[in-house]
Design an enzyme around this catalytic site. Structure first.
Site: not given
Length: 351
Positions: A345-347, A152-153
């Site tokens: 975005a996750k990263i 999950a973000l």
């Protein structure tokens, strides 16, 4: 309801539910390694600590700042990475401990600033959820927070895992074993099982146009993280302030319409926040308290925490749980998907 709507929030909900298991894993599997790292660093007697992080990890780093200054008397600062990554500054960091906190360990500015710190003589420690990350590779020491993959973000389990790992690290620096943390997994399970209470709060505040979140002491990182969670999932502007800072001007915007969430720790931080709570009630604020029973009873609404007998420095690991649930439930109630906030975005690769 469409199939997409039926799946909304499924990943975030599952990862929030994993947190008691993650906390147990850290205590049972991670604690010996954390203690060993702490002993190695303590032997080098750092004179100062710099904490480096972004986003949710920045709030975990702020928690570590309170721990290090209160428990160890070590002066700490939150690093401004652009001084080295953008301006090329090279301060003398001999005998300075630089702790970089990152879920992924992949953001270039974190990696570059840590590399620069090590080149400048610092003792470097990475605290990540990825032991194979570039950040772990450039750091002299590494702590794996053992949260498992987070999809999950909005970060949930990596936040509480970072807090517990940092707590055990600071306890290791002072020669302690962190045994008082053993109760956390069971307490976390109890809190997460009270989701219906949070859902009622969410229904009350689903149409809020803004929120103010305040605390003092160990609770302030929780206020910061709760504001971030609400903004990135529900898109509600959520402003977080230290209770002391709230009185220095922002109190003027408080009215009886927009809710004020107060994170009240059971201890000195809560005592320091009391005059702020009194002022808020005097202004007729819609005051929501996350904290001890007597504080919740005196507020417009709230969520009681089982903090009796729990050291104040451990309470943030529990305080954030109902606030994670609140962000999730408010987002669902507003017809949005908390798993995939827009434009994120996750990263996050900052430079």
């Amino acid at each position: 309801m469409s199939p997409l709507s039926e799946q909304a929030g499924r990943i975030m909900a599952a990862e929030m539910a994993e947190q008691p298991t993650v906390l147990r894993r850290i205590l049972e599997q991670g604690a010996p390694r954390i203690r060993a790292v702490a002993e190695q660093i303590a032997a080098r007697k750092p004179r100062f600590v710099l904490l480096t992080a972004r986003g949710t990890s920045d709030n975990a780093a702020l928690y570590a700042k309170y721990l290090l200054e209160i428990r160890l008397g070590l002066p700490c600062g939150l690093a401004s990475m652009s001084t080295t990554t953008a301006y090329g500054a090279r301060p003398d960091l001999r005998d300075v401990l630089v702790i970089t906190v990152s879920q992924s360990g992949g953001s270039p500015d974190l990696v570059d600033s840590t590399r620069a710190a090590r080149d400048a003589g610092a003792i470097t420690l990475a605290v990540t959820n990825n032991p194979d990350s570039p950040l772990a590779a450039v750091s002299e020491h590494h702590i794996d927070i053992l949260a498992g993959p987070e999809k999950a973000l909005p970060a949930t389990k990596t936040y509480t895992a970072s807090l517990l790992s940092l707590y055990l690290f600071v306890e290791g620096l002072r020669g302690g074993d962190g045994a008082e943390a053993a109760v956390l997994p069971d307490l976390a399970e109890e809190l997460l099982a009270r989701g219906d209470e949070v859902k009622q709060l969410a229904s009350r505040y689903r149409f809020a146009e803004r929120m103010v979140i305040t605390s003092r002491g160990y609770g302030f990182p929780t206020a910061q993280e709760a504001a971030l969670k609400l903004m990135e999932t529900s898109y509600i502007p959520a402003l977080s302030y230290s209770g002391a800072d709230l009185l220095h001007g922002p109190l003027a915007m408080v009215d009886n319409i927009s809710p004020v969430i107060a994170v009240v720790t059971d201890g000195k931080g809560g005592e320091a926040l009391q005059p702020v709570l009194d002022r808020l009630r005097g202004r007729g604020a819609d005051l929501v308290v996350i904290g001890p029973r007597e504080q919740v009873a005196a507020a417009s609404a709230g969520f009681e925490l089982p903090t009796a007998g729990l050291p104040e420095e451990l309470q943030p690991i529990l305080e954030i749980l109902p606030l994670q649930l609140l962000a999730y439930e408010v987002t669902i109630a507003r017809g949005q998907d908390p798993d995939a906030p827009r434009a994120l975005a996750k990263i996050t690769e900052t430079h």
